[in-house]
Design a protein around this motif. Structure first.
Motif, PDB file in Angstrom:
ATOM      1  N   ALA A   1      -8.081  10.547 -10.705  1.00  0.00           N
ATOM      2  CA  ALA A   1      -7.139  10.592  -9.341  1.00  0.00           C
ATOM      3  C   ALA A   1      -7.178  12.163  -9.109  1.00  0.00           C
ATOM      4  O   ALA A   1      -6.942  12.027  -8.175  1.00  0.00           O
ATOM      5  N   ALA A   2      -7.758  12.494 -10.255  1.00  0.00           N
ATOM      6  CA  ALA A   2      -7.321  14.595  -9.888  1.00  0.00           C
ATOM      7  C   ALA A   2      -8.945  14.409  -8.451  1.00  0.00           C
ATOM      8  O   ALA A   2      -8.469  14.845  -7.582  1.00  0.00           O
ATOM      9  N   LEU A   3      -9.741  13.879  -8.720  1.00  0.00           N
ATOM     10  CA  LEU A   3     -11.460  14.476  -7.811  1.00  0.00           C
ATOM     11  C   LEU A   3     -11.077  13.210  -6.302  1.00  0.00           C
ATOM     12  O   LEU A   3     -11.322  13.600  -5.671  1.00  0.00           O
ATOM     13  N   ALA A   4     -10.519  12.248  -6.922  1.00  0.00           N
ATOM     14  CA  ALA A   4      -9.587  11.873  -5.493  1.00  0.00           C
ATOM     15  C   ALA A   4      -8.832  11.941  -4.504  1.00  0.00           C
ATOM     16  O   ALA A   4      -9.371  12.078  -3.564  1.00  0.00           O
ATOM     17  N   ARG A   5      -7.709  13.163  -5.482  1.00  0.00           N
ATOM     18  CA  ARG A   5      -7.315  13.359  -4.199  1.00  0.00           C
ATOM     19  C   ARG A   5      -8.025  14.976  -3.771  1.00  0.00           C
ATOM     20  O   ARG A   5      -7.517  15.699  -2.972  1.00  0.00           O
ATOM     21  N   ALA A   6      -8.940  15.828  -4.591  1.00  0.00           N
ATOM     22  CA  ALA A   6      -9.079  16.816  -4.155  1.00  0.00           C
ATOM     23  C   ALA A   6     -10.070  16.536  -3.083  1.00  0.00           C
ATOM     24  O   ALA A   6     -10.572  17.188  -2.372  1.00  0.00           O
ATOM     25  N   PHE A   7     -10.580  15.162  -3.231  1.00  0.00           N
ATOM     26  CA  PHE A   7     -10.989  14.389  -2.043  1.00  0.00           C
ATOM     27  C   PHE A   7     -10.585  14.355  -0.217  1.00  0.00           C
ATOM     28  O   PHE A   7     -11.051  13.487   0.422  1.00  0.00           O
ATOM     29  N   GLY A   8      -9.117  14.079  -0.813  1.00  0.00           N
ATOM     30  CA  GLY A   8      -7.953  13.740   0.227  1.00  0.00           C
ATOM     31  C   GLY A   8      -7.704  12.513   0.655  1.00  0.00           C
ATOM     32  O   GLY A   8      -7.111  11.681   1.150  1.00  0.00           O
ATOM     33  N   VAL A   9      -7.871  11.657  -1.096  1.00  0.00           N
ATOM     34  CA  VAL A   9      -7.398  10.070  -1.249  1.00  0.00           C
ATOM     35  C   VAL A   9      -5.762  10.483  -0.911  1.00  0.00           C
ATOM     36  O   VAL A   9      -5.127  10.683  -1.726  1.00  0.00           O
ATOM     37  N   GLU A  10      -5.053   9.184  -0.104  1.00  0.00           N
ATOM     38  CA  GLU A  10      -3.855   8.685  -0.182  1.00  0.00           C
ATOM     39  C   GLU A  10      -3.459   8.410  -1.440  1.00  0.00           C
ATOM     40  O   GLU A  10      -4.251   7.010  -2.462  1.00  0.00           O
ATOM     41  N   PRO A  11      -1.791   8.735  -2.183  1.00  0.00           N
ATOM     42  CA  PRO A  11      -1.664   8.039  -3.142  1.00  0.00           C
ATOM     43  C   PRO A  11      -1.580   6.546  -3.299  1.00  0.00           C
ATOM     44  O   PRO A  11      -2.057   5.898  -4.361  1.00  0.00           O
ATOM     45  N   ALA A  12      -1.544   6.112  -2.408  1.00  0.00           N
ATOM     46  CA  ALA A  12      -1.420   4.270  -2.207  1.00  0.00           C
ATOM     47  C   ALA A  12      -3.324   3.657  -2.992  1.00  0.00           C
ATOM     48  O   ALA A  12      -3.095   2.668  -2.894  1.00  0.00           O
ATOM     49  N   ALA A  13      -3.803   4.254  -2.421  1.00  0.00           N
ATOM     50  CA  ALA A  13      -5.628   4.133  -2.960  1.00  0.00           C
ATOM     51  C   ALA A  13      -5.689   4.430  -4.529  1.00  0.00           C
ATOM     52  O   ALA A  13      -6.192   3.858  -4.644  1.00  0.00           O
ATOM     53  N   VAL A  14      -4.902   5.866  -4.687  1.00  0.00           N
ATOM     54  CA  VAL A  14      -4.822   6.077  -6.576  1.00  0.00           C
ATOM     55  C   VAL A  14      -4.470   4.634  -6.569  1.00  0.00           C
ATOM     56  O   VAL A  14      -4.772   4.285  -8.363  1.00  0.00           O
ATOM     57  N   ARG A  15      -3.534   4.185  -6.530  1.00  0.00           N
ATOM     58  CA  ARG A  15      -2.533   3.032  -7.188  1.00  0.00           C
ATOM     59  C   ARG A  15      -3.787   1.730  -7.713  1.00  0.00           C
ATOM     60  O   ARG A  15      -4.032   1.293  -8.270  1.00  0.00           O
ATOM     61  N   ASP A  16      -3.780   1.552  -6.223  1.00  0.00           N
ATOM     62  CA  ASP A  16      -4.551   0.166  -5.580  1.00  0.00           C
ATOM     63  C   ASP A  16      -6.154   0.538  -6.432  1.00  0.00           C
ATOM     64  O   ASP A  16      -6.988  -1.028  -6.945  1.00  0.00           O
ATOM     65  N   GLY A  17      -6.563   1.153  -6.550  1.00  0.00           N
ATOM     66  CA  GLY A  17      -7.767   1.887  -7.292  1.00  0.00           C
ATOM     67  C   GLY A  17      -7.980   1.335  -8.667  1.00  0.00           C
ATOM     68  O   GLY A  17      -8.420   0.767  -8.956  1.00  0.00           O
ATOM     69  N   LEU A  18      -7.181   1.791  -9.431  1.00  0.00           N
ATOM     70  CA  LEU A  18      -6.397   1.678 -10.483  1.00  0.00           C
ATOM     71  C   LEU A  18      -6.309  -0.039 -11.198  1.00  0.00           C
ATOM     72  O   LEU A  18      -7.001  -0.004 -12.087  1.00  0.00           O
ATOM     73  N   ARG A  19      -5.341  -0.404 -10.329  1.00  0.00           N
ATOM     74  CA  ARG A  19      -4.812  -1.946 -10.704  1.00  0.00           C
ATOM     75  C   ARG A  19      -6.480  -2.639 -10.298  1.00  0.00           C
ATOM     76  O   ARG A  19      -6.527  -3.568 -11.382  1.00  0.00           O
ATOM     77  N   ALA A  20      -7.170  -2.935  -9.287  1.00  0.00           N
ATOM     78  CA  ALA A  20      -8.850  -2.884  -9.585  1.00  0.00           C
ATOM     79  C   ALA A  20      -9.608  -3.009 -10.161  1.00  0.00           C
ATOM     80  O   ALA A  20     -10.335  -4.460 -10.261  1.00  0.00           O
TER      81      ALA A  20
END
Length: 480
Positions: free
Chosen positions: A308-327
């Protein structure tokens, strides 16, 4: 070289020696040949498979020397090596003496990115002793959920050369890097990178823990946005402090506890971000629930926070973190739930081939019948057993070096019943599961987390895990 700059090398007529056939050597030889380099491949082995691979390369006009990986070919201007070749090999010593650069497959991929007419995608890099593959695959899942064109590549099985030179265009790459690969990648400069943890591993290759840690730390060199470290592992933070990064690059910690500013962590079962928010002194952004992480074992939650930290560093929105972890679905043999039989859970973590990985696995459950043993690779088990003693209902040992674990159990957990299987044939797993089932009580977990390599009994950890799953299914049929 800055993170977004692309290297230009004139390969035409350049004499390059590629060390090693295989998953990295063959693509490297082909890519260099296509760019006009004069390529010689050297390989230690000279078996039927190597001869078949050599014939394919020779048909293209590439020279291949089998059974002689020690001698540096004359006129060599660059050596490109497979990551597993040890630094003290005579070939490399000769190259160093001659002033010839040595690159790994990762270095070559980094240098060739953006040379096929496509824009070079930035890299989000992950290394560490354990958890790399899971974290990189979680990261790729999050990036995909954000609508980005991405792939999990590197030490994960997909060639980085194929990723940077293929037809597919990417917005960003999730890159798993081993300490071997980082050793031979001097100019790599990631957008952001994470070192998940550090524990003794591959010391025969690196020579010392200090050298191993230094090679892991190379992943932070030249980072432009974020160096992600494990707040519970001070050695990873120290590597960030020592790294030479681009101005403005931030140190971002992850923790299983409440995060401080510039950290990601867990609050009341929620994964939260206090790093990539407007006011990190006072604000926290909810990213996902612990239950969104599969499986929600402590070390896997740490993996999720790093991704999540790397994704957020790249500008990813919070909802995508949740959806990506669920998938995300974990790979086989990584804390994989096999079955529940008589209120006892059977879990396959055959991938736990060292004590550090097994420590994390044992910490995920409250009452365990532990199946362990194999090739110890020089490891000691006192610290592992001391930490897990209170969780152990019983232990079943098998494999060549099981006595080392038995001795640690005698010293630190003498009250725990131990079954010692004096056999190393593949059928031992069925007997191990039957003994574990007899030791287990309702609510327990029978956990295969060997803390050892598998090659004394099985081809690899996958085959060991499959044998465990087969044995569990056979036990379920008997119990039905």
């Amino acid at each position: 070289m800055g993170s977004q700059e692309v290297s230009t090398v004139d390969w035409q007529g350049k004499h390059v020696t590629v060390a090693g056939l295989g998953v990295s050597g063959i693509p490297a030889a082909r890519a260099l040949h296509e760019r006009g380099a004069i390529v010689t491949v050297v390989n230690d082995g000279d078996d039927e498979r190597a001869r078949a691979q050599a014939a394919e390369l020779e048909a293209l006009g590439i020279t291949v020397r089998l059974g002689d990986g020690a001698t540096l070919p004359p006129s060599t201007e660059l050596v490109v090596t497979a990551p597993g070749w040890q630094p003290d090999k005579p070939l490399f010593l000769a190259a160093a003496e001659a002033g010839v650069d040595i690159w790994g497959d990762v270095e070559l991929a980094w240098r060739l990115r953006g040379t096929n007419g496509r824009e070079a995608a930035p890299w989000l890099a992950v290394t560490g002793t354990n958890g790399k593959t899971t974290t990189v695959r979680m990261l790729a899942s999050i990036l995909e959920a954000a609508g980005l064109r991405t792939a999990a590549v590197g030490n994960i099985g997909v060639s980085l050369l194929d990723a940077v030179l293929g037809e597919q265009e990417y917005d960003v790459l999730a890159v798993e890097l081993s300490s071997y690969q980082l050793h031979w990648a001097p100019s790599l400069r990631a957008h952001s990178a994470a070192v998940l943890n550090l524990a003794p591993d591959h010391l025969d290759w690196h020579g010392s823990m200090e050298a191993y840690a230094a090679d892991k730390g190379r992943v932070y060199e030249g980072n432009t946005v974020a160096c992600v470290y494990n707040a519970a592992d001070p050695a990873t933070e120290q590597l960030v402090r020592e790294a030479d990064v681009e101005e403005g690059c931030r140190a971002i910690g992850f923790t299983l506890g409440t995060p401080g500013p510039s950290q990601l962590g867990v609050v009341d079962g929620i994964l939260v971000d206090r790093a990539f928010v407007t006011n990190r002194q006072k604000q926290a952004q909810e990213l996902a629930e612990v239950s969104d992480v599969n499986p929600p074992a402590p070390h896997n939650i740490a993996n999720a926070l790093a991704a999540a930290a790397l994704a957020r560093a790249f500008g990813v929105e919070p909802a995508a973190v949740r959806d990506g972890l669920r998938a995300f679905r974990p790979d086989a043999h990584r804390i994989e739930h096999v079955a529940d039989i008589g209120e006892v859970a059977y879990v396959d973590d055959s991938k736990a081939t060292n004590t550090h990985a097994t420590e994390a696995s044992l910490a995920a459950y409250d009452s365990i019948v532990w199946i362990a043993g194999g090739l110890a690779k020089g490891a000691t088990f006192d610290e592992l057993v001391t930490g897990a003693a209170k969780r152990l209902r019983g232990v079943v040992l098998m494999g060549a070096d099981r006595a080392l674990i038995r001795e640690a159990l005698t010293r630190h957990a003498p009250e725990v019943p131990v079954v010692d299987l004096d056999r190393t044939d593949t059928g031992a797993m069925s007997e191990a599961v039957e003994h574990a089932a007899r030791l287990a009580r309702p609510g327990d977990t029978v956990l295969l987390a060997p803390a050892c390599a598998s090659m004394d009994m099985f081809t690899n950890y996958n085959k060991r895990g499959e044998a465990f799953a087969d044995a569990v299914r056979a036990h379920a049929e008997k119990s039905a």
